[in-house]
Scaffold this motif. Structure first.
Motif, PDB file in Angstrom:
ATOM      1  N   SER A   1       0.852  -1.226  -0.018  1.00 31.77           N
ATOM      2  CA  SER A   1       0.033  -0.037  -0.029  1.00 31.77           C
ATOM      3  C   SER A   1       0.740   1.228   0.003  1.00 31.77           C
ATOM      4  N   SER A   2       0.419   2.226  -0.970  1.00 33.45           N
ATOM      5  CA  SER A   2       1.483   3.281  -1.042  1.00 33.45           C
ATOM      6  C   SER A   2       0.723   4.209  -0.166  1.00 33.45           C
ATOM      7  N   ASP A   3      -0.469   4.045   0.499  1.00 32.41           N
ATOM      8  CA  ASP A   3      -1.208   5.087   1.510  1.00 32.41           C
ATOM      9  C   ASP A   3      -0.732   4.695   3.058  1.00 32.41           C
ATOM     10  N   THR A   4      -0.952   3.413   3.349  1.00 36.46           N
ATOM     11  CA  THR A   4      -0.604   3.084   4.599  1.00 36.46           C
ATOM     12  C   THR A   4       0.793   2.268   4.823  1.00 36.46           C
ATOM     13  N   GLY A   5       1.455   1.789   3.768  1.00 35.53           N
ATOM     14  CA  GLY A   5       2.711   1.101   3.996  1.00 35.53           C
ATOM     15  C   GLY A   5       2.500  -0.378   4.279  1.00 35.53           C
ATOM     16  N   VAL A   6       1.227  -0.761   4.437  1.00 30.93           N
ATOM     17  CA  VAL A   6       1.203  -2.370   4.602  1.00 30.93           C
ATOM     18  C   VAL A   6       1.534  -3.015   3.568  1.00 30.93           C
ATOM     19  N   THR A   7       2.118  -4.202   3.687  1.00 26.64           N
ATOM     20  CA  THR A   7       2.475  -5.003   2.455  1.00 26.64           C
ATOM     21  C   THR A   7       1.611  -6.435   2.922  1.00 26.64           C
ATOM     22  N   TRP A   8       0.981  -6.887   1.673  1.00 23.31           N
ATOM     23  CA  TRP A   8       0.294  -8.095   1.536  1.00 23.31           C
ATOM     24  C   TRP A   8       1.041  -8.966   0.715  1.00 23.31           C
ATOM     25  N   PRO A   9       1.743 -10.131   1.252  1.00 22.00           N
ATOM     26  CA  PRO A   9       2.578 -10.921   0.195  1.00 22.00           C
ATOM     27  C   PRO A   9       1.485 -11.807  -0.220  1.00 22.00           C
ATOM     28  N   ALA A  10       2.122 -12.585  -1.344  1.00 17.97           N
ATOM     29  CA  ALA A  10       1.271 -13.171  -2.089  1.00 17.97           C
ATOM     30  C   ALA A  10       0.872 -14.564  -1.370  1.00 17.97           C
ATOM     31  N   GLY A  11      -0.452 -14.942  -1.400  1.00 22.31           N
ATOM     32  CA  GLY A  11      -1.278 -15.902  -0.448  1.00 22.31           C
ATOM     33  C   GLY A  11      -2.575 -15.068  -0.082  1.00 22.31           C
ATOM     34  N   CYS A  12      -3.198 -15.667   1.015  1.00 19.06           N
ATOM     35  CA  CYS A  12      -4.560 -15.637   1.516  1.00 19.06           C
ATOM     36  C   CYS A  12      -4.385 -14.635   2.695  1.00 19.06           C
ATOM     37  N   HIS A  13      -5.343 -13.657   2.716  1.00 17.79           N
ATOM     38  CA  HIS A  13      -5.251 -12.734   4.027  1.00 17.79           C
ATOM     39  C   HIS A  13      -6.758 -12.411   4.342  1.00 17.79           C
ATOM     40  N   ASP A  14      -6.999 -12.434   5.644  1.00 24.20           N
ATOM     41  CA  ASP A  14      -8.163 -11.937   6.414  1.00 24.20           C
ATOM     42  C   ASP A  14      -7.988 -10.408   6.321  1.00 24.20           C
ATOM     43  N   LEU A  15      -9.061  -9.871   5.756  1.00 20.07           N
ATOM     44  CA  LEU A  15      -8.980  -8.160   5.509  1.00 20.07           C
ATOM     45  C   LEU A  15     -10.670  -7.837   5.948  1.00 20.07           C
ATOM     46  N   ASP A  16     -10.391  -6.848   7.196  1.00 18.45           N
ATOM     47  CA  ASP A  16     -11.589  -6.077   7.392  1.00 18.45           C
ATOM     48  C   ASP A  16     -11.992  -5.002   6.498  1.00 18.45           C
ATOM     49  N   GLY A  17     -12.916  -4.329   6.795  1.00 23.37           N
ATOM     50  CA  GLY A  17     -13.247  -3.294   5.855  1.00 23.37           C
ATOM     51  C   GLY A  17     -12.166  -2.194   5.297  1.00 23.37           C
ATOM     52  N   LYS A  18     -11.564  -1.786   6.254  1.00 24.41           N
ATOM     53  CA  LYS A  18     -10.567  -0.681   6.086  1.00 24.41           C
ATOM     54  C   LYS A  18      -9.400  -1.449   5.074  1.00 24.41           C
ATOM     55  N   ALA A  19      -9.126  -2.562   5.454  1.00 24.52           N
ATOM     56  CA  ALA A  19      -7.813  -3.043   4.794  1.00 24.52           C
ATOM     57  C   ALA A  19      -8.125  -3.520   3.298  1.00 24.52           C
ATOM     58  N   ALA A  20      -9.627  -4.029   3.205  1.00 23.18           N
ATOM     59  CA  ALA A  20     -10.167  -4.202   1.661  1.00 23.18           C
ATOM     60  C   ALA A  20     -10.196  -2.942   0.956  1.00 23.18           C
ATOM     61  N   ASP A  21     -10.560  -2.054   1.566  1.00 16.88           N
ATOM     62  CA  ASP A  21     -10.704  -0.840   0.950  1.00 16.88           C
ATOM     63  C   ASP A  21      -9.158  -0.280   0.525  1.00 16.88           C
ATOM     64  N   ASP A  22      -8.214  -0.343   1.455  1.00 19.36           N
ATOM     65  CA  ASP A  22      -7.040  -0.083   1.083  1.00 19.36           C
ATOM     66  C   ASP A  22      -6.561  -0.750   0.024  1.00 19.36           C
ATOM     67  N   LEU A  23      -6.660  -2.064   0.152  1.00 20.29           N
ATOM     68  CA  LEU A  23      -6.123  -2.912  -1.029  1.00 20.29           C
ATOM     69  C   LEU A  23      -6.525  -2.607  -2.463  1.00 20.29           C
ATOM     70  N   MET A  24      -8.000  -2.285  -2.682  1.00 18.42           N
ATOM     71  CA  MET A  24      -8.551  -2.265  -3.890  1.00 18.42           C
ATOM     72  C   MET A  24      -8.381  -0.801  -4.566  1.00 18.42           C
ATOM     73  N   ARG A  25      -7.672   0.227  -3.646  1.00 18.69           N
ATOM     74  CA  ARG A  25      -7.231   1.423  -4.250  1.00 18.69           C
ATOM     75  C   ARG A  25      -5.929   1.536  -4.695  1.00 18.69           C
ATOM     76  N   GLN A  26      -4.991   0.332  -4.639  1.00 18.54           N
ATOM     77  CA  GLN A  26      -3.626   0.305  -5.010  1.00 18.54           C
ATOM     78  C   GLN A  26      -3.519   0.177  -6.487  1.00 18.54           C
TER      79      GLN A  26
END
Length: 350
Positions: A200-225
């Motif tokens: 994420s260029s917004d929060t600095g969070v990195t999601w490696p390849a694989g499966c991740h449990d996301l809440d609304g904030k994280a899903a929103d962050d992911l879809m904006r990148q």
């Protein structure tokens, strides 16, 4: 007949669930699927029409240019819906798409004539296409497709897409991506499986390849990148599609359809943030979708040949001059099943 309920009221769980016909329940997962595609806001297919339709904002989007409603298509033909979404952030003054703002998500949903399968066609927002004239604000000519909203709102965007694809539009829905956070939280999060690493260029969070449990904030962050994902804007499109699938799976595995009070909160959130074309009948659309299941929904992106086309409007995307027309022809002729077999979709490359 479903009894209309007062604004903000919630029917008892048992009475509301019994009030829904079986085909309305079957349509619900697809409704939520469309909801995320259109910023989590497409409540159009839900059976309790009277409760939610009053919360939906109506505008004359298709207007006279679309011609009269084609009853033959609604009775037995394929349908094409345009979904427009914005990635405006919470706290910005606009809660929907307004003149001067560009549409960051443009999706053409094709429902086949048998009403048993649907294809969601993502059109890259920087596609360099012919944008029709719009009064004094735009004389017409080539530009990025998302500029159509700035020049003439959803109406000009719909005209641009209809001309580009050569297909009639049976409805338009406009929404804001900000509501996806609330929808994902309403189903207690989603599990998204990424084929690549995203930062994420917004929060600095990195999601490696694989499966991740996301809440609304994280899903929103992911879809904006766009910048920290392979393929740039095409990677963002792919990530949006992954979240859509994850939400559909969450709905089917958690039994949300059997929890009416909780479901009511999800659909109320969707309805209150949605703009729908004035002539789109929500009940008719729900009935048309009664046999469609989430697993029968496929996702594609319009083929392109150059993602760094230099134009007077800046860097843009050149749609493939051979493969894009083939896709649009398959839409017009209701041959998407055959096209998908011949053109399997793969994740974006770096």
């Amino acid at each position: 007949m479903v009894t209309e309920v007062p604004d903000r009221a919630v029917l008892p769980a048992t009475s509301r669930w019994r009030a829904m016909a079986g085909w309305k329940k079957a349509s619900l997962a697809l409704v939520l699927l469309f909801a995320v595609l259109c910023a989590g806001l497409a409540v159009l297919g839900f059976g309790l029409k009277h409760r939610y339709e009053s919360r939906v904002q109506r505008e004359d989007i298709l207007g006279q240019g679309a011609g009269p409603r084609d009853e033959r298509r609604w009775d037995s033909g394929p349908l094409n819906l345009l979904l427009l979404g914005s990635d405006s952030r919470d706290g910005e003054p606009d809660q929907a798409l307004y003149p001067g703002e560009r549409s960051d998500t443009i999706m053409l949903v094709h429902i086949n004539a048998k009403r048993e399968a649907a294809t969601v066609v993502s059109i890259p927002r920087d596609s360099y296409v012919d944008v029709p004239a719009s009064g004094q604000s735009w004389p017409g000519g080539p530009n990025k497709i998302n500029a159509a909203f700035a020049f003439g709102g959803a109406a000009l965007t719909a005209e641009t897409v209809a001309r580009l694809a050569g297909v009639p539009l049976d409805g338009v829905l406009v929404a804001n991506f900000a509501a996806v956070r609330k929808l994902v939280d309403a189903v207690d999060g989603v599990n998204v499986c990424l084929p690549y690493t995203v930062k994420s260029s917004d929060t600095g969070v990195t999601w490696p390849a694989g499966c991740h449990d996301l809440d609304g904030k994280a899903a929103d962050d992911l879809m904006r990148q766009r910048h920290g994902v392979p393929g740039g804007d095409f990677g963002r499109i792919h990530d949006q599609q992954l979240v859509v699938r994850a939400l559909a799976e969450r709905v089917s595995t958690t039994g949300l359809l059997t929890k009416p009070a909780r479901l009511d909160r999800v659909l109320t959130t969707a309805a209150e943030s949605l703009i729908v074309d004035r002539d789109l009948d929500l009940g008719d659309l729900a009935f048309a979708l009664r046999r469609l299941r989430p697993e029968a929904v496929q996702f594609v992106t319009v083929p392109f040949s150059d993602a760094n086309l230099q134009t007077p409007a800046g860097s843009a995307v050149r749609l493939d001059e051979a493969r894009a027309p083939e896709l649009f022809a398959a839409l017009r002729e209701d041959r998407m099943a055959q096209w998908l077999v011949a053109n399997p979709q793969t994740p974006p490359a770096n």
